[in-house]
Design a protein around this motif. Structure first.
Motif, PDB file in Angstrom:
ATOM      1  N   TYR A   1      -4.665  -9.314  -5.017  1.00 34.28           N
ATOM      2  CA  TYR A   1      -3.445  -9.167  -4.950  1.00 34.28           C
ATOM      3  C   TYR A   1      -2.803 -10.300  -5.745  1.00 34.28           C
ATOM      4  O   TYR A   1      -2.842 -11.487  -5.862  1.00 34.28           O
TER       5      TYR A   1
ATOM      6  N   ARG B   1      -6.693   1.128  -7.794  1.00 37.56           N
ATOM      7  CA  ARG B   1      -7.686   0.082  -8.119  1.00 37.56           C
ATOM      8  C   ARG B   1      -8.438   0.528  -9.581  1.00 37.56           C
ATOM      9  O   ARG B   1      -8.581  -0.343 -10.209  1.00 37.56           O
TER      10      ARG B   1
ATOM     11  N   TYR C   1       0.902  -0.996   0.067  1.00 40.62           N
ATOM     12  CA  TYR C   1       0.005  -0.108  -0.044  1.00 40.62           C
ATOM     13  C   TYR C   1       0.693   1.297   0.042  1.00 40.62           C
ATOM     14  O   TYR C   1       0.433   2.226   0.593  1.00 40.62           O
TER      15      TYR C   1
ATOM     16  N   ALA D   1      -5.607   3.838  -2.629  1.00 40.28           N
ATOM     17  CA  ALA D   1      -5.766   2.484  -3.155  1.00 40.28           C
ATOM     18  C   ALA D   1      -6.875   2.273  -4.130  1.00 40.28           C
ATOM     19  O   ALA D   1      -6.737   1.648  -5.032  1.00 40.28           O
ATOM     20  N   VAL D   2      -8.082   2.946  -3.799  1.00 35.68           N
ATOM     21  CA  VAL D   2      -9.026   3.107  -4.938  1.00 35.68           C
ATOM     22  C   VAL D   2      -8.530   3.601  -6.227  1.00 35.68           C
ATOM     23  O   VAL D   2      -9.134   3.419  -7.248  1.00 35.68           O
TER      24      VAL D   2
ATOM     25  N   TYR E   1     -16.962   3.697  -5.411  1.00 33.44           N
ATOM     26  CA  TYR E   1     -16.511   2.919  -4.651  1.00 33.44           C
ATOM     27  C   TYR E   1     -17.871   2.284  -4.297  1.00 33.44           C
ATOM     28  O   TYR E   1     -18.474   2.562  -3.310  1.00 33.44           O
TER      29      TYR E   1
ATOM     30  N   GLU F   1      -8.224  -0.774   1.965  1.00 33.04           N
ATOM     31  CA  GLU F   1      -8.970  -0.880   0.441  1.00 33.04           C
ATOM     32  C   GLU F   1      -9.827   0.475   0.312  1.00 33.04           C
ATOM     33  O   GLU F   1     -10.445   0.742  -0.618  1.00 33.04           O
TER      34      GLU F   1
ATOM     35  N   VAL G   1     -10.167  -9.045  -2.999  1.00 34.40           N
ATOM     36  CA  VAL G   1      -8.785  -8.117  -3.268  1.00 34.40           C
ATOM     37  C   VAL G   1      -7.782  -8.895  -4.194  1.00 34.40           C
ATOM     38  O   VAL G   1      -7.320  -9.880  -3.819  1.00 34.40           O
TER      39      VAL G   1
END
Length: 205
Positions: free
Chosen positions: A190, A102, A62, A98-99, A179, A93, A188
């Motif tokens: 990863y 994403r 992160y 992070a968003v 979101y 998240e 998630v």
């Protein structure tokens, strides 16, 4: 904001894993750590060492969050009802950086932090320049009009390296993202195995 001196590629090499799944990561070619002693054979880690590595890997993913900030997130996760490891991932998240990452508005989470700091992002129509800002389901993230044609943004949107997860509803024509919900750990995407349960064990010793 605290300075982060670790180069992101060194994080990959220190962990011995390509934690962001990038094709250019040196961990793809050199599985040993950085520095003159990097090629020494690694001994077996103790339980504490395994927990510490799990924490460092999650922190690094992160954007190498500072220890103070990461511990604060853990403390909040432990206060919430339910499974602490699931809560920890949910809070991470929910971070704006992070968003933005994403939603594929930027190529890396490090770029997301800088992008937000420089005022390129709005949340529900208002400019927000705090990367750790906690989003709520239904919040709309928007790239500011003057920032939509930045090479960084156009390159990220067109990249086929990763997909947008289903808990972020991104519209790359309008450069907006909603979101939708707080994800479960299993939702998630990863690139490597994360072990938030070991992070909880580390802090609850």
């Amino acid at each position: 904001m605290s300075k982060r001196h670790s180069v992101k590629y060194k994080i990959d090499r220190r962990m011995g894993e390509n934690i962001w799944g990038r094709p250019k990561s040196p961990a793809n070619k050199r599985e040993y750590g950085p520095g003159q002693h990097g090629q020494r054979r690694r001994g077996k880690l103790s339980d504490f060492g395994v927990q510490l590595r799990a924490k460092q890997k999650l922190k690094g993913y992160y954007g190498n969050i500072s220890e103070k900030q990461f511990r604060k997130v853990y403390a909040e996760a432990s206060r919430l009802k339910g499974d602490t490891s699931e809560n920890l991932i949910g809070l991470l998240e929910r971070r704006l950086d992070a968003v933005v990452y994403r939603a594929k508005f930027v190529p890396t989470v490090f770029a997301a932090r800088q992008f937000i700091n420089h005022g390129h992002v709005k949340v529900n129509g208002k400019r927000v320049n705090i990367p750790s800002y906690q989003l709520r389901p239904g919040d709309v993230i928007e790239v500011r009009e003057r920032s939509k044609q930045l090479a960084l943004v156009l390159e990220a949107v067109q990249s086929a390296e990763r997909d947008v997860p289903d808990y972020v509803d991104a519209d790359h024509n309008k450069m907006t993202a909603t979101y939708a919900r707080v994800p479960a750990f299993s939702d998630v995407p990863y690139p490597v195995q994360m072990e938030p349960n070991l992070v909880v064990e580390f802090y609850s010793r």
